[in-house]
Design a protein around this motif. Sequence first.
Motif, PDB file in Angstrom:
ATOM      1  N   SER A 144      41.103  45.348  42.437  1.00 56.31           N
ATOM      2  CA  SER A 144      39.997  44.481  42.835  1.00 56.31           C
ATOM      3  C   SER A 144      39.675  43.400  41.801  1.00 56.31           C
ATOM      4  CB  SER A 144      38.737  45.312  43.108  1.00 56.31           C
ATOM      5  OG  SER A 144      38.241  45.870  41.909  1.00 56.31           O
ATOM      6  N   ALA A 145      40.129  43.568  40.549  1.00 58.22           N
ATOM      7  CA  ALA A 145      39.758  42.590  39.522  1.00 58.22           C
ATOM      8  C   ALA A 145      40.897  42.280  38.549  1.00 58.22           C
ATOM      9  CB  ALA A 145      38.539  43.085  38.740  1.00 58.22           C
ATOM     10  N   CYS A 146      41.453  43.282  37.949  1.00 58.67           N
ATOM     11  CA  CYS A 146      42.432  43.095  36.873  1.00 58.67           C
ATOM     12  C   CYS A 146      43.728  42.446  37.348  1.00 58.67           C
ATOM     13  CB  CYS A 146      42.762  44.435  36.216  1.00 58.67           C
ATOM     14  SG  CYS A 146      41.323  45.437  35.775  1.00 58.67           S
ATOM     15  N   ILE A 147      44.048  42.674  38.607  1.00 57.95           N
ATOM     16  CA  ILE A 147      45.312  42.196  39.171  1.00 57.95           C
ATOM     17  C   ILE A 147      45.480  40.686  39.044  1.00 57.95           C
ATOM     18  CG2 ILE A 147      44.441  41.920  41.541  1.00 57.95           C
ATOM     19  CD1 ILE A 147      47.140  43.165  42.470  1.00 57.95           C
ATOM     20  N   ALA A 148      44.373  39.954  39.078  1.00 55.82           N
ATOM     21  CA  ALA A 148      44.443  38.489  39.026  1.00 55.82           C
ATOM     22  C   ALA A 148      45.239  37.992  37.828  1.00 55.82           C
ATOM     23  CB  ALA A 148      43.033  37.894  39.010  1.00 55.82           C
ATOM     24  N   CYS A 149      45.041  38.595  36.682  1.00 57.78           N
ATOM     25  CA  CYS A 149      45.762  38.164  35.469  1.00 57.78           C
ATOM     26  C   CYS A 149      46.892  39.110  35.084  1.00 57.78           C
ATOM     27  CB  CYS A 149      44.791  38.013  34.309  1.00 57.78           C
ATOM     28  SG  CYS A 149      43.591  36.693  34.579  1.00 57.78           S
ATOM     29  N   HIS A 150      46.681  40.419  35.270  1.00 57.55           N
ATOM     30  CA  HIS A 150      47.675  41.381  34.811  1.00 57.55           C
ATOM     31  C   HIS A 150      48.882  41.504  35.739  1.00 57.55           C
ATOM     32  CE1 HIS A 150      45.747  42.804  31.166  1.00 57.55           C
ATOM     33  NE2 HIS A 150      44.588  42.699  31.808  1.00 57.55           N
ATOM     34  N   SER A 151      48.840  40.866  36.895  1.00 53.55           N
ATOM     35  CA  SER A 151      50.033  40.855  37.745  1.00 53.55           C
ATOM     36  C   SER A 151      50.885  39.619  37.479  1.00 53.55           C
ATOM     37  CB  SER A 151      49.643  40.900  39.225  1.00 53.55           C
ATOM     38  OG  SER A 151      48.994  39.699  39.600  1.00 53.55           O
ATOM     39  N   THR A 152      50.264  38.572  36.950  1.00 53.21           N
ATOM     40  CA  THR A 152      50.976  37.310  36.733  1.00 53.21           C
ATOM     41  C   THR A 152      51.222  36.984  35.265  1.00 53.21           C
ATOM     42  OG1 THR A 152      48.930  36.033  36.613  1.00 53.21           O
ATOM     43  CG2 THR A 152      49.907  36.342  38.813  1.00 53.21           C
ATOM     44  N   GLY A 153      50.450  37.631  34.383  1.00 53.55           N
ATOM     45  CA  GLY A 153      50.545  37.317  32.960  1.00 53.55           C
ATOM     46  C   GLY A 153      49.695  36.116  32.582  1.00 53.55           C
ATOM     47  N   ALA A 154      48.785  35.724  33.471  1.00 52.78           N
ATOM     48  CA  ALA A 154      47.915  34.567  33.203  1.00 52.78           C
ATOM     49  C   ALA A 154      47.168  34.761  31.885  1.00 52.78           C
ATOM     50  CB  ALA A 154      46.917  34.385  34.341  1.00 52.78           C
ATOM     51  N   ALA A 155      47.047  33.692  31.135  1.00 56.59           N
ATOM     52  CA  ALA A 155      46.328  33.681  29.855  1.00 56.59           C
ATOM     53  C   ALA A 155      46.851  34.758  28.899  1.00 56.59           C
ATOM     54  CB  ALA A 155      44.825  33.844  30.088  1.00 56.59           C
ATOM     55  N   ASN A 156      48.150  35.004  28.972  1.00 58.05           N
ATOM     56  CA  ASN A 156      48.819  35.983  28.107  1.00 58.05           C
ATOM     57  C   ASN A 156      48.393  37.431  28.335  1.00 58.05           C
ATOM     58  OD1 ASN A 156      50.453  34.072  26.766  1.00 58.05           O
ATOM     59  ND2 ASN A 156      48.691  33.484  25.524  1.00 58.05           N
ATOM     60  N   ALA A 157      47.853  37.729  29.499  1.00 52.86           N
ATOM     61  CA  ALA A 157      47.524  39.125  29.826  1.00 52.86           C
ATOM     62  C   ALA A 157      48.830  39.899  29.959  1.00 52.86           C
ATOM     63  CB  ALA A 157      46.751  39.188  31.144  1.00 52.86           C
ATOM     64  N   PRO A 158      48.897  41.094  29.372  1.00 52.77           N
ATOM     65  CA  PRO A 158      50.129  41.876  29.528  1.00 52.77           C
ATOM     66  C   PRO A 158      50.305  42.272  30.994  1.00 52.77           C
ATOM     67  CG  PRO A 158      48.422  43.192  28.470  1.00 52.77           C
ATOM     68  CD  PRO A 158      47.895  41.803  28.589  1.00 52.77           C
ATOM     69  N   LYS A 159      51.475  41.967  31.539  1.00 47.76           N
ATOM     70  CA  LYS A 159      51.727  42.241  32.949  1.00 47.76           C
ATOM     71  C   LYS A 159      51.880  43.737  33.200  1.00 47.76           C
ATOM     72  CE  LYS A 159      54.455  39.419  35.240  1.00 47.76           C
ATOM     73  NZ  LYS A 159      55.601  38.547  35.600  1.00 47.76           N
ATOM     74  N   LEU A 160      51.342  44.169  34.318  1.00 50.83           N
ATOM     75  CA  LEU A 160      51.469  45.560  34.729  1.00 50.83           C
ATOM     76  C   LEU A 160      52.948  45.931  34.788  1.00 50.83           C
ATOM     77  CD1 LEU A 160      49.809  48.020  35.808  1.00 50.83           C
ATOM     78  CD2 LEU A 160      50.414  47.221  38.089  1.00 50.83           C
ATOM     79  N   GLY A 161      53.303  47.012  34.130  1.00 53.40           N
ATOM     80  CA  GLY A 161      54.675  47.491  34.152  1.00 53.40           C
ATOM     81  C   GLY A 161      55.576  46.939  33.061  1.00 53.40           C
ATOM     82  N   ASN A 162      55.098  45.977  32.271  1.00 51.04           N
ATOM     83  CA  ASN A 162      55.922  45.379  31.221  1.00 51.04           C
ATOM     84  C   ASN A 162      55.786  46.202  29.933  1.00 51.04           C
ATOM     85  OD1 ASN A 162      56.876  43.838  29.029  1.00 51.04           O
ATOM     86  ND2 ASN A 162      56.479  41.925  30.105  1.00 51.04           N
ATOM     87  N   LYS A 163      56.743  47.103  29.716  1.00 48.40           N
ATOM     88  CA  LYS A 163      56.686  48.004  28.565  1.00 48.40           C
ATOM     89  C   LYS A 163      56.632  47.258  27.240  1.00 48.40           C
ATOM     90  CE  LYS A 163      58.898  51.930  30.726  1.00 48.40           C
ATOM     91  NZ  LYS A 163      59.860  53.017  30.586  1.00 48.40           N
ATOM     92  N   GLN A 164      57.387  46.197  27.121  1.00 48.16           N
ATOM     93  CA  GLN A 164      57.438  45.443  25.866  1.00 48.16           C
ATOM     94  C   GLN A 164      56.075  44.823  25.547  1.00 48.16           C
ATOM     95  OE1 GLN A 164      60.480  42.453  25.819  1.00 48.16           O
ATOM     96  NE2 GLN A 164      60.181  41.972  23.662  1.00 48.16           N
ATOM     97  N   ALA A 165      55.412  44.292  26.537  1.00 45.02           N
ATOM     98  CA  ALA A 165      54.106  43.662  26.309  1.00 45.02           C
ATOM     99  C   ALA A 165      53.026  44.683  25.996  1.00 45.02           C
ATOM    100  CB  ALA A 165      53.706  42.844  27.538  1.00 45.02           C
ATOM    101  N   TRP A 166      53.129  45.857  26.595  1.00 45.23           N
ATOM    102  CA  TRP A 166      52.101  46.879  26.407  1.00 45.23           C
ATOM    103  C   TRP A 166      52.310  47.717  25.143  1.00 45.23           C
ATOM    104  CZ3 TRP A 166      47.503  47.571  28.672  1.00 45.23           C
ATOM    105  CH2 TRP A 166      47.247  46.837  29.828  1.00 45.23           C
ATOM    106  N   ALA A 167      53.530  47.808  24.640  1.00 39.45           N
ATOM    107  CA  ALA A 167      53.835  48.686  23.498  1.00 39.45           C
ATOM    108  C   ALA A 167      52.922  48.461  22.294  1.00 39.45           C
ATOM    109  CB  ALA A 167      55.302  48.561  23.102  1.00 39.45           C
ATOM    110  N   PRO A 168      52.724  47.236  21.822  1.00 39.33           N
ATOM    111  CA  PRO A 168      51.855  47.073  20.650  1.00 39.33           C
ATOM    112  C   PRO A 168      50.392  47.401  20.945  1.00 39.33           C
ATOM    113  CG  PRO A 168      52.652  44.928  21.429  1.00 39.33           C
ATOM    114  CD  PRO A 168      53.349  45.979  22.224  1.00 39.33           C
ATOM    115  N   LEU A 169      49.972  47.209  22.174  1.00 40.02           N
ATOM    116  CA  LEU A 169      48.599  47.543  22.547  1.00 40.02           C
ATOM    117  C   LEU A 169      48.413  49.059  22.578  1.00 40.02           C
ATOM    118  CD1 LEU A 169      48.246  44.947  25.423  1.00 40.02           C
ATOM    119  CD2 LEU A 169      47.514  44.709  23.045  1.00 40.02           C
ATOM    120  N   ILE A 170      49.382  49.740  23.165  1.00 38.76           N
ATOM    121  CA  ILE A 170      49.338  51.208  23.231  1.00 38.76           C
ATOM    122  C   ILE A 170      49.360  51.790  21.830  1.00 38.76           C
ATOM    123  CG2 ILE A 170      50.638  53.246  23.960  1.00 38.76           C
ATOM    124  CD1 ILE A 170      51.461  51.568  26.472  1.00 38.76           C
TER     125      ILE A 170
END
Length: 105
Positions: free
Chosen positions: A36-62
């Motif tokens: 309902s909300a997060c998908i807007a950026c996290h599905s496209t990577g808008a504004a450098n949001a880590p994309k859902l399912g992108n292990k490389q982008a999420w690794a440093p955050l995790i």
Amino acid sequence: MLKTLSLAVLSLALVPALSVASDAGTLKKGEKLYKSACIACHSTGAANAPKLGNKQAWAPLIARGMDEMVSVATKGKGAMPARGGTKADDESLRAAVEYMVSRVQ
């Protein structure tokens, strides 16, 4: 004695199942907020949001830990407004972060 022991063993065996059910409920709640909300950026990577399912982008955050990721979701960062621009409560925000993390594990 055997009946009591069997009930105790059965009870202990159910504890992990209950934990999994609770986790599934949390992930379902998180998925709902994501969609309902997060998908807007996290599905496209808008504004450098880590994309859902992108292990490389999420690794440093995790690597920074769940509490840090939830703090970012709560306070906002960069183009992401506090609470992702929603009125979601803390529990729902954590669930959304847990959902997104679960998609890369």
